[in-house]
Each structure stands twice: as C-alpha cells, then as structure tokens.
Design an enzyme around this catalytic site. Structure first.
Site, PDB file in Angstrom:
ATOM      1  N   ASP A 132       0.842  -1.209   0.000  1.00 36.07           N
ATOM      2  CA  ASP A 132       0.000   0.000   0.000  1.00 36.07           C
ATOM      3  C   ASP A 132       0.872   1.253   0.000  1.00 36.07           C
ATOM      4  O   ASP A 132       0.681   2.175   0.798  1.00 36.07           O
ATOM      5  CB  ASP A 132      -0.923  -0.012   1.219  1.00 36.07           C
ATOM      6  CG  ASP A 132      -2.120   0.917   1.040  1.00 36.07           C
ATOM      7  OD1 ASP A 132      -2.450   1.264  -0.104  1.00 36.07           O
ATOM      8  OD2 ASP A 132      -2.719   1.308   2.060  1.00 36.07           O
ATOM      9  N   GLU A 136      -0.225   9.075   0.944  1.00 38.65           N
ATOM     10  CA  GLU A 136      -0.906   9.186   2.239  1.00 38.65           C
ATOM     11  C   GLU A 136      -0.195   8.393   3.326  1.00 38.65           C
ATOM     12  O   GLU A 136      -0.371   8.682   4.516  1.00 38.65           O
ATOM     13  CB  GLU A 136      -2.360   8.715   2.129  1.00 38.65           C
ATOM     14  CG  GLU A 136      -3.299   9.699   1.454  1.00 38.65           C
ATOM     15  CD  GLU A 136      -3.137   9.734  -0.061  1.00 38.65           C
ATOM     16  OE1 GLU A 136      -2.454   8.836  -0.610  1.00 38.65           O
ATOM     17  OE2 GLU A 136      -3.674  10.657  -0.698  1.00 38.65           O
TER      18      GLU A 136
END
Length: 459
Positions: A132, A136
């Site tokens: 991931d 962010e």
C-alpha cells in the site's frame, strides 16, 4: 511504556483521518511526551471484518526496526474503540505537500525516493511486501526525513520470495500493479510498480493512471499507458519507465536486485549508507511543473475573463431590450386605469391566448367545450372577453380557430349546466356568396357547445 487506558493521555488536536476513525495529537501525562493516537471505532472495524488487519499492523510494527519506519509505542482498547499509539510525525503527509505545492522539488524528491528504496530493501530482507505504497502513507518526521506507516495491508511471505506470493488484492486502485489485477497476487515487484507511480506523481503533482472510474483506471494499468509531460526530468523518466514494466520479472530491481536501482543515473551522487545525516531541503515545488501549472492557470483566467466580458455585453444588451419592452408597454397602456393595467399584465403573463386579444381586452371566463359544426364535434378552448366576443382556440397548437363578435343577431340559450347553444348569422362572406348563387334564403349558423369543465372566471 505501559499503556493502561485513555485517561493516561491528554487528547489534543485532530491531525488526520483513518479508515476506521480519527488520528489525534496526544500528550502522555506522566512523561509529557507527545505521540500520535489513532482512535478506531470497534463497530466499524467489525463491520468491515478487519480485526486481523489491526493485529497484523501491530505485530509488524513491533517486529520492524528501521529509521524510516514509524515507531510503535503501545495499543489498548475500551468498550467502544481501539487505540493505537505511535510516534508523531508533525510535518504531515507527502500527499498534503503535493497538494499544497503542486509537485515536489528535484533534490527533495530524490532524497524521499532514496529513503523509500532503502525501506523497501529492508522489507525485502524481512520477507515483507508493504502492498500500500502511496503518498498518504509517507509521513515527514520532525527532522524532515520520511517515515513509512500503515502496515495493515502488508504481507508476510514465510517461504521466501522465490516461489511464494500472496493472493489478495489490497493496494490502492491507482497504484495496483498489473500482475495484481490479472492474477490477484502481490509480490515485492508490486511495491516497485507503486514506487514508479509515486515518482511520477511527485514531479507532475497528479496520479499517473487517474480516470473517472475504477474500470478505466484498471484498463490503463493493464495497457501500461504512460504519458510524460515535456517538463518531466529525463533521468526520472528513464527510471519510471524501467519500474513501470508490465512484466514484473523485467522490472528494474526485480528479485531483490536493489543494486541495479541504486546504480541508476537518477541516484548519481546519493550516499545510501548516510541518508539519515543529510539535511533535507525545504519543501518547494518542482519549478518546471510549477511554471507549467501557472501558465495553465493564467490561460484559464484569461478564458474566464473573456467569457465574463461576453456575458457582461449580453447582460447589457438584454437590459436595453427589457427597457425597450417596458417603454413600449407603458405607451400601450397609456390612459388606462392602473388597476386594469395590472390585470392586463397578469393576463399576458399567465394565459397563452392573450396575444390574440386587443390591448385593453380582458378575459372574463374560459373553459373547454365540444364545438359541433356539422356532424363531428371538436374539442376547443372557449374564451369570453369583456369586449364582448367569443374566441375558440385549438388546444394542441394554441392558435385561434374561430371568433364570434357580439351583435344583435346573436342568441344564446343555456339549456342546462353542460349545454350552451349559440345562434348567429354566418359571417364568412365567401360561403355566403356561394350560397346566394343557389338560393336567396337567409342562412343561419348553429353551434352546439358541450362544456367539459366548468367555465372559469378569470378576472
């Protein structure tokens, strides 16, 4: 540090949002140390059935020990929430910096990418795939160096990387590698693909495979569609093109060969062993991208100004036309009582048949009727004005079909609530002339009106 309950901390400002809750800046009451606390709602976590994700993240952060990975402090829970306490990265996310500046300067971008590469190499040594990697999940510490966080989607591959892979898609949609989409697997090369997407975003300020929906995004990823702007740095372009190869085995750095990436021209002069000692440059925009964005903004502002000028001209023209109409209307109603003028204006605005009336003519009653003239009755709109006169209109087309002027020869018989008979001398001279040739008898016209609705009093 032994965490017992929420009351051990002084909750400060909210600094972020998570998938299951919020992230707050907190202060431990005993020591005065500042941390970040992620508060996650138990019901929401249970709804998604993601308890295993929280457990995995905790286990991995306890296990991992690297200068560019966020440090785990403690975790606990109460009846409503799970609490996850980590070190605080006060300078925020990389995604916020990209949004604020539009892109990231070349020197800082290279340092960030170098540190991410070192982290990926460390994770490879621990047989872990992050799964991931996106802006962010990259935070700036107090010193300005990056910290990788959010290991909830990470995969531990116990058998090693030679023949093993994980069969579950977790990566964010714009950073998913093609092999993950095709076969539903993640492997270390998948993180390298995400790194290529990240490099592109840092210099351009926008994601590479962005689109209006997921399906189109996935189609672009599978095709490997990459469009570089003119200002994209050549060395970074070469690195991105070697990372974003649809075949994972042909990707630069595949099978743990991180030396091949480190030797790339983009990292020329970078000392990977002493990254922590380098003072990070201040965050600023990548100048060519900033100038391009500025020109684009100027073009938009110029077009908007032109559009507003056209609109202003149109408004001025429309205003003049309205003034002309008002003056013309005032001239028409000159000498008429103000109360009647208001009724005439309301009539003109509300009733579409008003254009067939005279300037000072008001409708008194109107209703739907069947007009029988011969064998076949026809549906018409009957209008009675204060002239007085009868007007008949076609309902569909809204045009005048007939008119009966009030005279001494007219005779009206109201037979009942629904039947009205009007007897008058036929006024069409053409037919009178044709008839006179055949007979000198006086011809009368009889119309039978059967009302469908009650006659409405208009004014």
């Amino acid at each position: 540090m032994n965490c017992i309950q929420k009351s051990d901390f002084e909750i400060g400002n909210r600094i972020g949002l998570g998938t299951y809750g919020e992230i707050f800046r907190v202060k431990e009451k005993k020591t005065g140390l500042i941390y970040a606390m992620k508060i996650m709602n138990k019901e929401l976590v249970s709804l998604y059935k993601h308890e295993h994700i929280l457990k995995r993240e905790k286990e991995l952060l306890i296990k991992l020990d690297h200068q560019n990975i966020i440090k785990y402090t403690c975790s606990f829970q109460d009846q409503k929430n799970y609490y996850f306490v980590t070190e605080l990265c006060p300078k925020g996310e990389l995604s916020y910096a990209i949004r604020k500046y539009g892109s990231i300067g070349y020197k800082l971008s290279r340092l960030i990418i170098s540190e991410i590469l070192v982290v990926l190499e460390y994770l490879y040594s621990q047989t872990i795939v992050h799964c991931d990697l996106h802006p962010e999940n990259i935070l700036f510490s107090e010193s300005g160096h990056i910290k990788l966080c959010d290991f909830g989607k990470a995969k531990i591959i116990e058998k090693g990387f030679n023949n093993a892979c994980s069969k579950k898609i977790q990566t964010s949609e714009e950073y998913i590698a093609p092999e993950t989409l095709k076969e539903g697997i993640v492997q270390p090369e998948s993180d390298l693909w995400s790194l290529g997407c990240l490099i592109y975003q840092m210099f351009c300020g926008k994601t590479l495979f962005r689109s209006s929906n997921e399906f189109i995004t996935y189609q672009k990823i599978l095709k490997g569609e990459i469009h570089y702007p003119k200002y994209f740095p050549s060395q970074a372009k070469d690195l991105v093109s070697k990372l974003l190869v649809t075949n994972p085995d042909q990707r630069i750095g595949a099978k743990g060969n991180f030396k091949a990436i480190k030797n790339h021209k983009f990292f020329e002069g970078v000392d990977f062993t002493n990254l922590a000692s380098i003072e990070p440059p201040k965050i600023n925009a990548y100048l060519p991208a900033f100038q391009h964005s500025k020109k684009k903004t100027e073009r938009k502002e110029r077009k908007l100004q032109e559009y507003m000028t056209i609109r202003d001209n149109e408004r001025a023209k429309a205003k003049k036309e309205r003034q002309h109409i008002i003056l013309k209307e005032m001239a028409q109603y000159e000498g008429i009582e103000p109360e009647r003028v208001q009724l005439l204006r309301d009539q003109k605005r509300k009733i579409k048949y008003s254009k067939y009336l005279k300037t000072n003519e008001l409708i008194t009653q109107m209703g739907l009727v069947y007009m029988k003239r011969g064998l076949f009755p026809r549906k018409r709109q009957l209008v009675l004005t204060d002239e007085p006169r009868f007007l008949f209109f076609d309902l569909k087309k809204g045009v005048k079909k007939a008119e009966i002027n009030w005279s001494k020869n007219i005779k009206c018989d109201i037979l009942n609530k629904k039947l009205l008979t009007i007897i008058t001398v036929y006024t069409l001279n053409f037919f009178l002339q044709q008839r006179k040739k055949q007979s000198k008898k006086k011809i009368s016209f009889r119309g039978l009106f059967k009302t469908i609705t009650k006659m409405e009093k208009c004014f």
